[in-house]
Design an enzyme around this catalytic site. Sequence first.
Site, PDB file in Angstrom:
ATOM      1  N   ASP A 170       0.145  -5.277  10.033  1.00  0.00           N
ATOM      2  CA  ASP A 170      -0.831  -4.279   9.607  1.00  0.00           C
ATOM      3  C   ASP A 170      -2.159  -5.015   9.389  1.00  0.00           C
ATOM      4  O   ASP A 170      -2.327  -5.727   8.400  1.00  0.00           O
ATOM      5  CB  ASP A 170      -0.336  -3.609   8.321  1.00  0.00           C
ATOM      6  CG  ASP A 170      -1.253  -2.470   7.894  1.00  0.00           C
ATOM      7  OD1 ASP A 170      -2.294  -2.267   8.544  1.00  0.00           O
ATOM      8  OD2 ASP A 170      -0.927  -1.773   6.908  1.00  0.00           O
ATOM      9  N   TRP A 207       0.868  -1.181   0.000  1.00  0.00           N
ATOM     10  CA  TRP A 207       0.000   0.000   0.000  1.00  0.00           C
ATOM     11  C   TRP A 207       0.911   1.239   0.000  1.00  0.00           C
ATOM     12  O   TRP A 207       1.797   1.356   0.856  1.00  0.00           O
ATOM     13  CB  TRP A 207      -0.875  -0.063   1.260  1.00  0.00           C
ATOM     14  CG  TRP A 207      -1.769   1.109   1.470  1.00  0.00           C
ATOM     15  CD1 TRP A 207      -2.631   1.656   0.562  1.00  0.00           C
ATOM     16  CD2 TRP A 207      -1.897   1.865   2.666  1.00  0.00           C
ATOM     17  NE1 TRP A 207      -3.287   2.706   1.133  1.00  0.00           N
ATOM     18  CE2 TRP A 207      -2.857   2.859   2.426  1.00  0.00           C
ATOM     19  CE3 TRP A 207      -1.295   1.791   3.926  1.00  0.00           C
ATOM     20  CZ2 TRP A 207      -3.227   3.781   3.388  1.00  0.00           C
ATOM     21  CZ3 TRP A 207      -1.673   2.708   4.893  1.00  0.00           C
ATOM     22  CH2 TRP A 207      -2.632   3.688   4.629  1.00  0.00           C
ATOM     23  N   LYS A 232     -12.486  -0.266   7.775  1.00  0.00           N
ATOM     24  CA  LYS A 232     -13.139  -1.118   6.784  1.00  0.00           C
ATOM     25  C   LYS A 232     -14.149  -2.047   7.442  1.00  0.00           C
ATOM     26  O   LYS A 232     -15.277  -2.159   6.979  1.00  0.00           O
ATOM     27  CB  LYS A 232     -12.105  -1.960   6.034  1.00  0.00           C
ATOM     28  CG  LYS A 232     -10.770  -1.302   5.821  1.00  0.00           C
ATOM     29  CD  LYS A 232     -10.737  -0.325   4.679  1.00  0.00           C
ATOM     30  CE  LYS A 232      -9.458   0.476   4.750  1.00  0.00           C
ATOM     31  NZ  LYS A 232      -9.110   1.217   3.571  1.00  0.00           N
TER      32      LYS A 232
HETATM   33  C1  LMR Z   1      -6.862   2.114  -0.098  1.00  0.00           C
HETATM   34  O1  LMR Z   1      -5.871   1.405  -0.122  1.00  0.00           O
HETATM   35  O2  LMR Z   1      -7.488   2.445  -1.119  1.00  0.00           O
HETATM   36  C2  LMR Z   1      -7.406   2.594   1.212  1.00  0.00           C
HETATM   37  O3  LMR Z   1      -6.679   2.053   2.264  1.00  0.00           O
HETATM   38  C3  LMR Z   1      -7.560   4.053   1.280  1.00  0.00           C
HETATM   39  C4  LMR Z   1      -6.258   4.792   1.414  1.00  0.00           C
HETATM   40  O4  LMR Z   1      -6.160   5.586   2.342  1.00  0.00           O
HETATM   41  O5  LMR Z   1      -5.351   4.597   0.597  1.00  0.00           O
END
Ligand code: LMR
Length: 397
Positions: free
Chosen positions: A211, A130, A246
Amino acid sequence: MFFSPLQSIPPDAILGLMTAYQADPSPRKVDLSVGIYREESGETPVMQAVREAEIHIINEQATKAYISPIGIEGFRASVADLVFGDEARALRPRTACLQTVGGCGALRVASSIYRRAVNNGAAYVSAPTWGNHFGLLGGAGLHVNEYPYYDLKRHLLHIDQMLDCLRHAPARSLVVLQVGCHNPTGADPNSTEWDAILDVIEERSLLPLFDLAYQGMGTSLDADAMPVRKAAKRFSELMVAVSTSKNFGLYRERAGALVALAEIPSQVETLESQMKDITRGMYSMAPAHGALIVERILGDAHLRAEWCKELEAMRLRIDRYRQRLKAALQARRPDLDLDWLTRQRGMFSLLGIGRDDVETLRRERHIYMVGDSRINIAGLNDDNLEVVASSVAALLK
Ligand code: LMR
């Protein structure tokens, strides 16, 4: 004249798409970008359990005075219970917990704790991960390295390369491990692979930072937390960044927690004092509302049962659309093995198409996904499934 040296920064890879999508006037637009759950109508509903909890909270609240800097007691306790399950009671004397500003806040505070505890430490995240992990860990002053994680060509984990990389990581490094519904790949290690990962963590004396952003959205509340619970049995110290955005649908309320295990009970007070000191220097304390909702739901048998049912419905909808997308794509591309789409868990999968193709889909078909071709499966519905499948099928490799 003070601000003139500042350069403008391009929008965030994910949040920028949210704005671009909102500004797109096309009635045909499809949003598969930001990771928020959507129901069939395309809306992100307030969960019924949340609504009921909020009514109680509003009716009963007597003050808006500050909460404790460490957070709301009942929220902290129930989140730690949710993470550790049956182990929670035994672990309680060694459990430190801070209420944070969402999972992001937890990751940021955890990074600062590590930075204070370990001189010149290195941090590791999966490749890919991410995008905001870089900002959050880097923002705490950590140098962020990547370990191989996912083979996009074969849609499989790079487990051997991952283990090998971690075996060569400097001892005492911080390793971020996403648990349940990996973002952006949707590919999680199985139980045996987790054992192998934890073996390396032990061998190299690494500090795991789990996480846990999607507990309950992959397989079940317990199954999704399995790696953390395995680790808690083996290691004297670990950290877990928890998000309730979420699984409770509380995105904008920013309710999360940093849960940490200390080696011995007497260290818990020290750890929590560090956590409080770090947050005091950033934003003083987390907001109350979302945490009060979670506390209420988890502490009330009726609301908790209702929430579990709603969470399961979300999970089943995602699974259903994984099946449907696979079938729709397979019908157009019988030459491809698309089983990965239904093997993967949670909202995300990487289609594995090029950035140019992602851009063309957005410009010409008004289909929005993240630049690395991550789609949010929950953004699919009856109205857009065929359009998405027919637009994407020819681009798959
Ligand atoms: C995502 O990965 O789309 C979500 O966790 C929102 C974000 O803050 O990036």
